[in-house]
Design an enzyme around this catalytic site. Structure first.
Site, PDB file in Angstrom:
ATOM      1  N   GLU A  15      19.224  24.586  31.359  1.00 32.07           N
ATOM      2  CA  GLU A  15      18.964  22.971  30.983  1.00 32.07           C
ATOM      3  C   GLU A  15      18.589  22.275  32.080  1.00 32.07           C
ATOM      4  O   GLU A  15      18.466  22.796  33.364  1.00 32.07           O
ATOM      5  CB  GLU A  15      20.240  22.488  30.633  1.00 32.07           C
ATOM      6  N   ARG A  95      32.606  17.075  29.654  1.00 30.88           N
ATOM      7  CA  ARG A  95      31.870  17.757  30.730  1.00 30.88           C
ATOM      8  C   ARG A  95      30.419  16.719  30.584  1.00 30.88           C
ATOM      9  O   ARG A  95      30.295  16.065  29.603  1.00 30.88           O
ATOM     10  CB  ARG A  95      31.689  19.105  30.486  1.00 30.88           C
ATOM     11  N   ASN A  97      26.462  16.428  30.462  1.00 30.50           N
ATOM     12  CA  ASN A  97      25.469  17.036  29.706  1.00 30.50           C
ATOM     13  C   ASN A  97      24.101  16.648  30.250  1.00 30.50           C
ATOM     14  O   ASN A  97      23.536  17.016  31.180  1.00 30.50           O
ATOM     15  CB  ASN A  97      25.535  16.885  28.248  1.00 30.50           C
ATOM     16  N   ASN A 152      21.396  13.767  24.820  1.00 27.48           N
ATOM     17  CA  ASN A 152      20.320  14.378  25.180  1.00 27.48           C
ATOM     18  C   ASN A 152      19.109  13.602  25.184  1.00 27.48           C
ATOM     19  O   ASN A 152      19.150  12.455  24.410  1.00 27.48           O
ATOM     20  CB  ASN A 152      20.166  15.640  24.336  1.00 27.48           C
ATOM     21  N   ASP A 200      16.801  17.738  21.742  1.00 26.39           N
ATOM     22  CA  ASP A 200      17.275  18.172  22.950  1.00 26.39           C
ATOM     23  C   ASP A 200      16.685  17.243  24.112  1.00 26.39           C
ATOM     24  O   ASP A 200      16.135  16.251  23.813  1.00 26.39           O
ATOM     25  CB  ASP A 200      17.344  19.747  23.332  1.00 26.39           C
TER      26      ASP A 200
END
Length: 287
Positions: A15, A95, A97, A152, A200
């Site tokens: 990522e 968390r 991203n 995202n 994404d």
């Protein structure tokens, strides 16, 4: 268009690709593998993190930021020492991203309920506890959005008046106006659910078109500024996760990917493809 893997490395969950123009280096992460990675001058270097890491972004002062589960840290690239910059999201069990810097060098960080176990296994998402936060060079944190599922895509218009932002749990890319005080206006749907996987990460080219990675869709969609599909770029991976323009002329598109149950040979690789339009540059953290 010919595709190739830039290294032999395969990530569990690749990522956050970032292209650093001054050093001609590619940065990215393996979130589940707890790795921050850099490819520079043909050499791959890996920094092992103590927690899941969602972004690895160089700073103007020479070190780098890493977004870990417990906060945003500075990473000394030589000594590998970590120093806490701030904790943007105080919500337990979340968390980081998505994370990108805007043209002013401010970090925008999208967070979500942690869905990765200690061994990299998938955990269920049961709540929309994520948020979007802006972190200034002096570590001041400004909350912007709450109630997010899987944030995202973070891309800004040239004049800084709009930001594209996605929530994969909705299958939708949104557009927000950025207000005079720095807050965000209510979202408008810019590109909704599509048969070719979920949205994404993305990159924007010089013409204002957005190249969006489609999780479980095995492709990128190039989307017009008005949110129409311009072309479909087929990929030899089933779970592309994000992309960034790089290379000397910003005409190489680097694409991160994740492992998948289909177990294609290139799943988890970073792919490179030469494209016919240059992209917009990445910005370092200003601090």
């Amino acid at each position: 268009m010919s595709l190739s893997a830039v290294t032999a490395h395969r990530a569990q969950l690749g990522e956050g690709p970032f292209w650093d123009g001054p050093t001609q280096a590619l940065y990215w992460v393996d979130i589940a593998g707890k790795q921050a990675l850099r490819l520079m001058d043909g050499q791959l270097r890996m920094w092992r993190m103590p927690e899941h890491v969602s972004a690895f972004i160089p700073c103007e002062r020479g070190d780098a930021l890493v977004t870990l589960s417990s906060g945003i840290y500075r990473l000394d690239l030589a000594t590998e020492a970590l120093t806490l910059l701030c904790q943007a999201d105080p919500h337990p069990g979340n968390r980081g991203n998505e994370a990108r810097c805007d043209a002013q060098g401010r970090l925008w960080l999208g967070t979500m309920q942690n869905n990765i176990g200690e061994q990299g296994e998938d955990l269920p998402i049961t709540r929309r506890s994520g948020g979007l936060f802006r972190v200034d060079a002096d570590a001041t944190v400004t909350p912007l959005l709450q109630g997010l599922g899987i944030p995202n895509t973070l891309l800004w218009s040239d004049d800084g008046s709009q930001v594209h932002f996605g929530d994969s749990l909705d299958g939708t890319l949104y557009q927000h106006g950025i207000q005079a005080d720095g807050g965000l206006a209510s979202p408008t749907v810019w590109f909704g659910p599509h048969p070719r996987g979920g949205p994404d990460g993305s990159a924007m080219d010089a013409d204002g078109y957005i190249w969006n990675a489609r999780w479980d869709g095995g492709c990128l969609l190039r989307l017009t500024p008005t949110g129409e599909v311009d072309r479909v770029i087929e990929l030899p991976v089933s779970r592309p996760t994000s992309c960034v323009f790089g290379g000397p002329e910003l005409t190489t598109l680097f694409i991160t990917s994740a492992a998948s149950p289909l177990d294609h040979p290139l799943d988890g690789a970073v792919l490179a493809i030469d494209v016919d339009v240059p992209g917009k540059p990445c910005h370092r953290f200003a601090g």
